[in-house]
Scaffold this motif. Structure first.
Motif, mmCIF file in Angstrom:
data_model
loop_
_atom_site.group_PDB
_atom_site.id
_atom_site.type_symbol
_atom_site.label_atom_id
_atom_site.label_comp_id
_atom_site.label_asym_id
_atom_site.label_seq_id
_atom_site.Cartn_x
_atom_site.Cartn_y
_atom_site.Cartn_z
ATOM 1 N N ALA A 130 -25.637 -20.332 -52.025
ATOM 2 C CA ALA A 130 -24.612 -19.721 -52.158
ATOM 3 C C ALA A 130 -24.285 -21.163 -52.665
ATOM 4 O O ALA A 130 -24.524 -22.410 -53.064
ATOM 5 C CB ALA A 130 -23.712 -19.603 -51.087
ATOM 6 N N VAL A 131 -23.659 -21.634 -53.823
ATOM 7 C CA VAL A 131 -22.791 -22.112 -54.480
ATOM 8 C C VAL A 131 -21.070 -22.133 -55.231
ATOM 9 O O VAL A 131 -20.288 -21.389 -55.179
ATOM 10 C CB VAL A 131 -24.171 -22.161 -55.968
ATOM 11 C CG1 VAL A 131 -23.827 -21.329 -56.723
ATOM 12 C CG2 VAL A 131 -24.141 -23.551 -56.581
ATOM 13 N N ALA A 132 -20.954 -23.973 -55.625
ATOM 14 C CA ALA A 132 -19.685 -23.650 -55.443
ATOM 15 C C ALA A 132 -20.025 -24.713 -56.613
ATOM 16 O O ALA A 132 -20.673 -25.915 -56.542
ATOM 17 C CB ALA A 132 -19.099 -24.180 -54.971
ATOM 18 N N ALA B 169 -24.319 -22.314 -43.135
ATOM 19 C CA ALA B 169 -24.573 -20.763 -43.950
ATOM 20 C C ALA B 169 -22.100 -20.453 -43.736
ATOM 21 O O ALA B 169 -22.161 -20.317 -43.620
ATOM 22 C CB ALA B 169 -25.117 -19.719 -42.619
ATOM 23 N N ILE B 170 -22.461 -21.082 -45.362
ATOM 24 C CA ILE B 170 -20.862 -21.173 -45.725
ATOM 25 C C ILE B 170 -20.986 -20.090 -47.328
ATOM 26 O O ILE B 170 -22.161 -20.177 -48.378
ATOM 27 C CB ILE B 170 -20.491 -22.234 -45.891
ATOM 28 C CG1 ILE B 170 -20.940 -23.195 -45.051
ATOM 29 C CG2 ILE B 170 -19.265 -22.444 -46.639
ATOM 30 C CD1 ILE B 170 -20.447 -24.897 -45.259
ATOM 31 N N ALA B 171 -20.487 -19.292 -47.136
ATOM 32 C CA ALA B 171 -19.945 -18.462 -48.409
ATOM 33 C C ALA B 171 -19.347 -18.845 -49.882
ATOM 34 O O ALA B 171 -18.817 -20.489 -49.506
ATOM 35 C CB ALA B 171 -19.142 -17.181 -48.220
ATOM 36 N N PHE C 184 -24.447 -26.517 -52.970
ATOM 37 C CA PHE C 184 -25.215 -25.429 -53.035
ATOM 38 C C PHE C 184 -25.835 -25.206 -51.098
ATOM 39 O O PHE C 184 -25.198 -26.464 -50.002
ATOM 40 C CB PHE C 184 -26.613 -25.673 -53.199
ATOM 41 C CG PHE C 184 -27.219 -25.621 -55.031
ATOM 42 C CD1 PHE C 184 -27.217 -24.791 -55.373
ATOM 43 C CD2 PHE C 184 -27.348 -27.158 -54.984
ATOM 44 C CE1 PHE C 184 -27.000 -25.104 -56.996
ATOM 45 C CE2 PHE C 184 -26.522 -27.629 -56.638
ATOM 46 C CZ PHE C 184 -26.607 -26.399 -57.909
ATOM 47 N N ALA C 185 -25.570 -24.269 -50.558
ATOM 48 C CA ALA C 185 -25.677 -23.922 -48.726
ATOM 49 C C ALA C 185 -26.829 -22.640 -48.724
ATOM 50 O O ALA C 185 -26.835 -22.280 -49.442
ATOM 51 C CB ALA C 185 -24.199 -23.399 -48.258
ATOM 52 N N THR C 186 -27.872 -23.360 -48.379
ATOM 53 C CA THR C 186 -28.795 -22.449 -48.243
ATOM 54 C C THR C 186 -28.779 -21.660 -47.316
ATOM 55 O O THR C 186 -29.354 -20.136 -47.329
ATOM 56 C CB THR C 186 -30.617 -22.978 -47.845
ATOM 57 O OG1 THR C 186 -30.243 -23.706 -46.525
ATOM 58 C CG2 THR C 186 -30.494 -24.148 -48.514
ATOM 59 N N ILE D 159 -19.914 -18.754 -42.252
ATOM 60 C CA ILE D 159 -18.805 -18.361 -42.634
ATOM 61 C C ILE D 159 -18.491 -18.313 -43.667
ATOM 62 O O ILE D 159 -19.201 -19.002 -44.708
ATOM 63 C CB ILE D 159 -18.288 -20.232 -41.520
ATOM 64 C CG1 ILE D 159 -18.454 -20.351 -40.737
ATOM 65 C CG2 ILE D 159 -16.658 -20.637 -42.234
ATOM 66 C CD1 ILE D 159 -18.234 -21.859 -40.133
ATOM 67 N N SER D 160 -17.345 -16.898 -43.713
ATOM 68 C CA SER D 160 -16.673 -17.140 -45.479
ATOM 69 C C SER D 160 -15.231 -17.620 -45.175
ATOM 70 O O SER D 160 -15.251 -17.449 -46.565
ATOM 71 C CB SER D 160 -16.668 -15.658 -45.125
ATOM 72 O OG SER D 160 -16.208 -14.768 -44.386
ATOM 73 N N ASP D 161 -14.553 -18.441 -44.839
ATOM 74 C CA ASP D 161 -13.242 -18.497 -44.666
ATOM 75 C C ASP D 161 -13.698 -19.900 -44.838
ATOM 76 O O ASP D 161 -13.300 -20.596 -43.778
ATOM 77 C CB ASP D 161 -12.290 -17.422 -43.817
ATOM 78 C CG ASP D 161 -10.679 -18.186 -43.902
ATOM 79 O OD1 ASP D 161 -10.734 -19.330 -45.132
ATOM 80 O OD2 ASP D 161 -9.947 -17.700 -42.555
ATOM 81 N N ALA D 162 -12.618 -20.445 -46.214
ATOM 82 C CA ALA D 162 -12.416 -21.549 -46.089
ATOM 83 C C ALA D 162 -11.647 -22.913 -44.947
ATOM 84 O O ALA D 162 -11.556 -23.853 -44.360
ATOM 85 C CB ALA D 162 -12.172 -22.708 -47.451
ATOM 86 N N ASP D 163 -10.584 -22.076 -44.791
ATOM 87 C CA ASP D 163 -9.393 -22.354 -43.670
ATOM 88 C C ASP D 163 -10.334 -22.195 -41.901
ATOM 89 O O ASP D 163 -9.035 -22.768 -41.077
ATOM 90 C CB ASP D 163 -8.259 -21.678 -43.707
ATOM 91 C CG ASP D 163 -7.671 -21.671 -45.185
ATOM 92 O OD1 ASP D 163 -7.863 -23.072 -45.125
ATOM 93 O OD2 ASP D 163 -7.101 -20.903 -45.542
#
Lengths: 413, 413
Positions: free
Chosen positions: B49-51, B205-207, B241-243, B254-258
Motif C-alpha cells: 500500500a502506498v501514500a 498492514a494498513i490500507a 509504503f506499507a508492505t 487496518i483500513s480506517d485511519a481513525d
C-alpha cells in the motif's frame, strides 16, 4: 558596517533646486552616530497639503502611528526626521517621544502638533531620547533655507552608502512646477536598523485628497515594487507635500486627481518615485548588481507582481545573480512557488536579450556564452513570459552577496 | 561545493533494521557524480500500500507528475530514485524518461508500470538520460537485499553533508512493527539542484487510504514546517509504503485511519517524520545553527504557522542567529510582516529561557549576557507569545551564513 560605496551608486547626484515654500535644516544631535547629521527639519511657510503611504506591518513604529493620525487633517507645517533610532517597539515611551517631538516642532513653527509629521529610522526596541534634539528645533526653524536638499538626504541615511535624490520639472497649464524627492534605505536593510523613508515635495497647488490618490497610484509600481531582502520594515514612510506656492505664478489650484491638467504631473511624480525606488534597490546591503524582473502574460497584473516578487525575493535566484550564473532553473522554481497560475510547458525565460528557455524546456538555440555576457553586467534584466494572459509587472531588486551576510550577521564573529 | 560536514550532523547514524517485504539495491550510474552511487531501487516483494505528498509547485518535475498518476492505484511494487538530475522543466523528453524508467523497473520486478514510483533530484532543465541506469534495474532487482537502508540514504544525496536516517518500532495489538525512513535535502538547497525527498516504509498492514490520511496529517508539523531558504523545490516527494508483511505475525489489517489501534503507530510515524525533517534543516546549506521558532497565543494554528514561517524565513533573523546576536527587533519585524493579527503591545519574545521583550517593549529585566549565552549554542529556540488566542505552531530552520552564499553563488567568481 559598510564602508565602501555601492558600485551601483549614481556617478553624479541630482542637483535639487529650492521648492518655493519649503525650507530645510539639519543638525548633528548625536542620537547614535558621531560626526554626522542625524536630524532633519523641513518646514512649510504656509500650510501644505500632504499625502502619505506607510508600512503594512502589524507592528508599526510610534512615528508611523503618529503620522497616520496627523494625515487625517491633510495639512503639514513641519516634518521632523531622525536617524539612529527607529522609535519602534518602544511602548508608552515611544508614544511620549513622538508627542514631545511634535510639540517642540509645532512651537518652533507656530503650528498645531497635528500639523507636524515625524519619521525615525535606526535601532528597533531602544527608547528614543527625543530630548537630544527637541531643544534644537526652534533654532533649526530659524536657520532653515531652501537650498539644502542634499543635506536633507544625508541626514536621514543609516547604512545607505550614498544619498538618494531626484527632481523633475513639469508644466501645469503653462506654469512650471518642481517636484523634489529624497529617500533612504530598502526594506529592513541594516544591522539593528530599519526602514525605507522617502519625502517628496512640490510647489504645485494640489489638494490633499488628489495628492493622496496620485501617491497611492504611484507607489505600487515604484516603492512597492522594490525588494532587497523581503523583510518589511516597521517604519516605512512615504510623504508627499504640496506647498501650492506656484499658484502665485499662475498655476491652477487642482482638487480632483482625475483632472486632465494633472496628466504630466502624475507622470513626472511616478517617474521620480521609480527613480528613488531604484536608487534604494541599487544601494541594498551588499548589492553588486541590480535585478529587474519582468513577468508578462500572467492572468492579471496582481498575479504578475506576485510571481515577479517570488523571483526577486528568492535567495537562490539572488545568489545565482551574485555568481553571474544564468541559472534559469531557479527562475522556474520561483515561478512555481509563487502560487499563481502558470503552465510549465508554455514558459519562456530571457536573461537580457538571450532566451534561455522556451515551451517548458531549455531553448535549443541558447548560447551559454551570450547568457554569461549578460550576467557580467551591473544590471540584470530577467523576463518571464507565461503565455496565459495580459498581466504584466516589473520588480526591482539586487543580488545576495556574502557582504549582505557580513553586514547583518558579523557582530560577534 | 560543500566538503565539510554540518556541525549539526548526528554523532551516530541510526541503524535501520530490515523491513519485511522491502529490498534495496543501489548503483553508480555516473548520472552526474563520479565515484559514488546515484541510483536507488527499492522493491516490494508483494504489492505494498502506498501514500504520497508532493511539492505544491505549479511547475512540478516529470517524476512528480508520474507519481501523482501512479498514486491513484494505491499499490507499489518498486521505487526508483536517481540523484544528479531532477528531470524538471525538461518537457516531452522528461516524460519520456519517466516512462522509460518505469517500464524498465516494471519489467525487472514483473509488475505494471503504474505500480512503479519515481523520484529524481539534481540539476533542473537538463534532459535526464535514463538510459544510463534503466539497463541496470533488472540486475539490481536480483541482488536487492533488506539490510541496505544506509546505502539507500547515501545514494539519494546531492549536496547533503550527511545521510538522513530514522527508525521506530511500535506495537499494534501486541505485534511489533517497524517504520524506517530516509530523507535528503531541504527545499531548493543546492547549486543547480533541488528537492526534499523522503521515503518511509513499514511492515504494518494498513490500507492505502488510511496511510494517506496519516501521512497528510503527519507532514504538516514535520516536513511542511521545515524551511532552509523559503525556496520551494519543483520535486519535493514524500512516499510512505506499507508492505503488510507483519500480518503474517498476527498484526491486524487496518483500513480506517481513525482506528484506535493505530494511535501508537500514528504517533511513531509523526515522530519519525519530524526526526527526518529536522535532520534536513540541520543540514541546510551552510548551516551552523538550528533555529526552532515557536509561536503561541495566535488566533489560530494556521496564523501561528504563518508567523513562525515569516520569522524562520527572514534573512535578517537568520543572519542575526549566524552572528549569535539576540536581535529581537528583527523578530518583531517578522511578526509584523506576516500579515496575521498581532498586537504589538502584548508581544513577548524569548530566546531560549531568556525573555527579551514583553508588553511591546524591551524586558526591563533582560540580561544581555544570558541572551548571548543562548545564542552561542547550536540550537536556538525562539518563542513568541502573541497573547491573542490558543493557536500554536513550531517551525524548524537554520541560520544564513556566508557559506550559503558561497555554495549557491560562487561558481564563476
Amino acid at each position: 558596517m559598510t564602508t565602501t560605496v555601492s558600485p551601483l551608486a549614481p556617478t553624479a547626484f541630482a542637483a535639487l533646486p529650492p521648492i518655493e515654500g519649503v525650507r530645510i535644516a539639519t543638525a548633528a544631535a548625536g542620537i547614535k552616530y558621531a560626526g554626522r547629521t542625524d536630524v532633519l527639519l523641513m518646514t512649510f511657510d504656509r500650510p501644505a497639503a500632504v499625502a502619505g503611504v506607510f508600512t503594512t506591518s502589524k507592528c508599526p513604529s510610534a512615528p508611523v502611528d503618529f503620522c497616520r493620525e496627523s494625515l487625517r487633517g491633510g495639512v503639514a507645517r513641519a516634518l521632523v526626521v531622525n536617524s539612529g533610532n527607529a522609535n519602534a517597539f518602544t511602548g508608552r515611551k515611544g508614544r511620549e517621544a513622538t508627542e514631545m517631538t511634535a510639540a517642540a516642532a509645532a512651537a518652533a513653527v507656530d503650528a498645531s502638533p497635528r500639523e507636524v509629521f515625524l519619521a525615525s529610522t535606526g535601532v528597533i526596541g531602544e527608547p528614543l531620547d527625543a530630548g537630544k534634539f527637541t531643544g534644537l528645533l526652534a533654532g533649526l526653524a530659524k536657520q532653515a533655507a531652501g537650498d539644502r536638499w542634499r543635506e536633507a538626504a544625508d541626514a536621514i541615511m543609516t547604512t545607505d552608502t550614498y544619498p538618494k535624490l531626484a527632481t523633475r520639472q513639469v508644466a501645469i497649464e503653462g506654469t512650471v512646477v518642481t517636484i523634489n524627492g529624497i529617500a533612504k534605505g530598502a526594506g529592513m536593510i541594516a544591522p539593528d536598523m530599519a526602514t525605507m523613508l522617502s519625502f517628496v515635495a512640490t510647489d504645485a497647488a494640489i489638494a490633499a485628497p488628489a495628492l493622496q490618490a496620485m501617491l497611492t497610484e504611484g507607489v505600487a509600481p515604484s516603492f512597492n515594487s522594490v525588494t532587497v531582502d523581503s523583510d518589511t520594515s516597521t517604519s516605512d514612510t512615504l510623504l508627499l507635500f504640496a506647498t501650492g506656492a506656484a499658484a502665485r505664478r499662475g498655476c491652477p489650484e487642482i482638487s480632483d486627481a482625475d483632472d486632465d491638467r494633472l496628466a504630466d504631473f502624475r507622470k513626472a511624480l511616478g517617474d521620480l518615485m521609480l527613480d528613488l525606488a531604484r536608487q534604494v534597490a541599487r544601494d541594498g546591503e551588499g548589492a553588486r548588481k541590480e535585478i529587474q524582473v519582468t513577468v508578462e502574460g500572467a492572468t492579471s497584473a496582481a498575479a504578475a507582481k506576485r510571481i515577479a516578487l517570488a523571483i526577486a525575493n528568492s535567495p537562490l535566484v539572488k545568489t545565482a545573480v551574485a555568481g553571474e550564473d544564468a541559472n534559469w532553473g531557479r527562475v522556474v522554481m520561483a515561478v512555481g512557488k509563487a502560487g499563481e497560475e502558470a503552465d510549465r510547458d508554455r514558459l519562456a525565460i530571457h536573461f537580457g536579450g538571450v532566451r534561455v528557455a522556451v515551451d517548458g524546456a531549455r531553448d535549443p538555440d541558447y548560447s551559454e556564452a551570450e547568457a554569461s555576457a549578460v550576467m557580467r553586467k551591473p544590471e540584470i534584466p530577467i523576463r518571464v513570459e507565461l503565455g496565459l494572459g495580459a498581466g504584466c509587472w516589473t520588480v526591482y531588486s539586487c543580488d545576495l552577496t556574502k557582504e549582505y551576510v557580513a553586514i547583518n550577521g558579523d557582530y560577534r564573529s
